[in-house]
Design a protein around this motif. Structure first.
Motif, short mmCIF file in Angstrom:
data_model
loop_
_atom_site.label_atom_id
_atom_site.label_comp_id
_atom_site.label_asym_id
_atom_site.label_seq_id
_atom_site.Cartn_x
_atom_site.Cartn_y
_atom_site.Cartn_z
N THR A 9 0.69 -1.39 0.02
CA THR A 9 -0.04 0.09 0.06
C THR A 9 0.71 1.21 -0.15
O THR A 9 0.53 2.09 -0.66
CB THR A 9 -0.96 0.04 1.14
N GLU A 10 1.89 1.26 0.79
CA GLU A 10 2.87 2.39 0.89
C GLU A 10 3.49 2.61 -0.32
O GLU A 10 3.65 3.80 -0.97
CB GLU A 10 3.75 2.02 2.04
N LEU A 11 4.20 1.57 -1.09
CA LEU A 11 4.40 1.62 -2.46
C LEU A 11 3.79 2.13 -3.44
O LEU A 11 4.20 3.00 -4.27
CB LEU A 11 5.31 0.34 -2.72
N PHE A 12 2.46 1.71 -3.42
CA PHE A 12 1.58 2.34 -4.67
C PHE A 12 1.34 3.74 -4.16
O PHE A 12 1.13 4.47 -5.19
CB PHE A 12 0.14 1.65 -4.15
N GLU A 13 1.18 4.18 -2.97
CA GLU A 13 0.82 5.83 -2.54
C GLU A 13 2.09 6.52 -2.98
O GLU A 13 2.18 7.78 -3.54
CB GLU A 13 0.46 5.63 -1.27
N THR A 14 3.39 5.98 -2.66
CA THR A 14 4.53 6.91 -3.00
C THR A 14 5.11 6.98 -4.21
O THR A 14 5.60 7.85 -4.70
CB THR A 14 5.80 6.51 -1.79
N ARG A 15 4.89 5.65 -4.87
CA ARG A 15 5.33 5.53 -6.30
C ARG A 15 4.40 5.90 -7.39
O ARG A 15 4.90 5.96 -8.49
CB ARG A 15 6.04 4.02 -6.46
N ASN A 16 3.34 6.18 -6.90
CA ASN A 16 2.08 6.66 -7.86
C ASN A 16 1.86 5.54 -9.23
O ASN A 16 2.01 5.75 -10.27
CB ASN A 16 2.28 8.08 -8.53
N VAL A 17 1.79 4.28 -8.72
CA VAL A 17 1.78 2.99 -9.71
C VAL A 17 0.27 2.48 -9.70
O VAL A 17 -0.27 2.51 -8.95
CB VAL A 17 2.55 2.01 -9.07
N ALA A 50 10.00 -10.30 -8.35
CA ALA A 50 9.73 -9.62 -9.54
C ALA A 50 9.24 -8.02 -8.79
O ALA A 50 9.51 -7.03 -9.49
CB ALA A 50 8.73 -10.02 -10.22
N LEU A 51 8.24 -8.17 -7.53
CA LEU A 51 7.71 -6.79 -7.10
C LEU A 51 8.98 -6.15 -6.57
O LEU A 51 8.99 -4.84 -6.77
CB LEU A 51 7.03 -7.15 -5.86
N ALA A 52 10.16 -6.78 -5.80
CA ALA A 52 10.95 -6.06 -5.21
C ALA A 52 12.01 -5.23 -6.25
O ALA A 52 12.16 -4.19 -6.29
CB ALA A 52 12.05 -6.96 -4.52
N ASP A 53 12.32 -5.81 -7.58
CA ASP A 53 12.75 -5.49 -8.62
C ASP A 53 12.05 -4.25 -9.25
O ASP A 53 12.48 -3.36 -9.54
CB ASP A 53 13.09 -6.56 -9.75
N TYR A 54 10.82 -4.47 -9.42
CA TYR A 54 10.06 -3.33 -10.06
C TYR A 54 10.17 -2.11 -9.09
O TYR A 54 10.32 -1.03 -9.75
CB TYR A 54 8.49 -3.96 -10.03
#
Length: 72
Positions: A9-17, A50-54
């Protein structure tokens, strides 16, 4: 420390993905991405990598074992 779904959730919000972009990049369905975010399902090791790489973060950060996103 955060757990995996909180970190996603945090990565979605901060990375605008978008879920669509991420699902295409890691080759899983958008529904499966939603399951990861809500904590209903856990990804396979292959998908975790794959998620960590992305997101360009360490696996430890992604799964909540570290608060340091940098890879070593």
């Amino acid at each position: 420390m955060a757990n995996f779904s909180e970190r996603m959730t945090e990565l979605f919000e901060t990375r605008n993905v978008t879920k669509r972009a991420l699902s295409q990049a890691v080759d899983v369905s958008e529904r499966m991405i939603q399951y990861y975010v809500t904590g209903k399902k856990s990804p396979t090791m292959e998908t975790l990598i794959a998620l960590a790489d992305y997101f360009q973060v360490s696996l430890d950060y992604l799964v909540g074992r570290s608060d340091e996103p940098e890879r070593r």
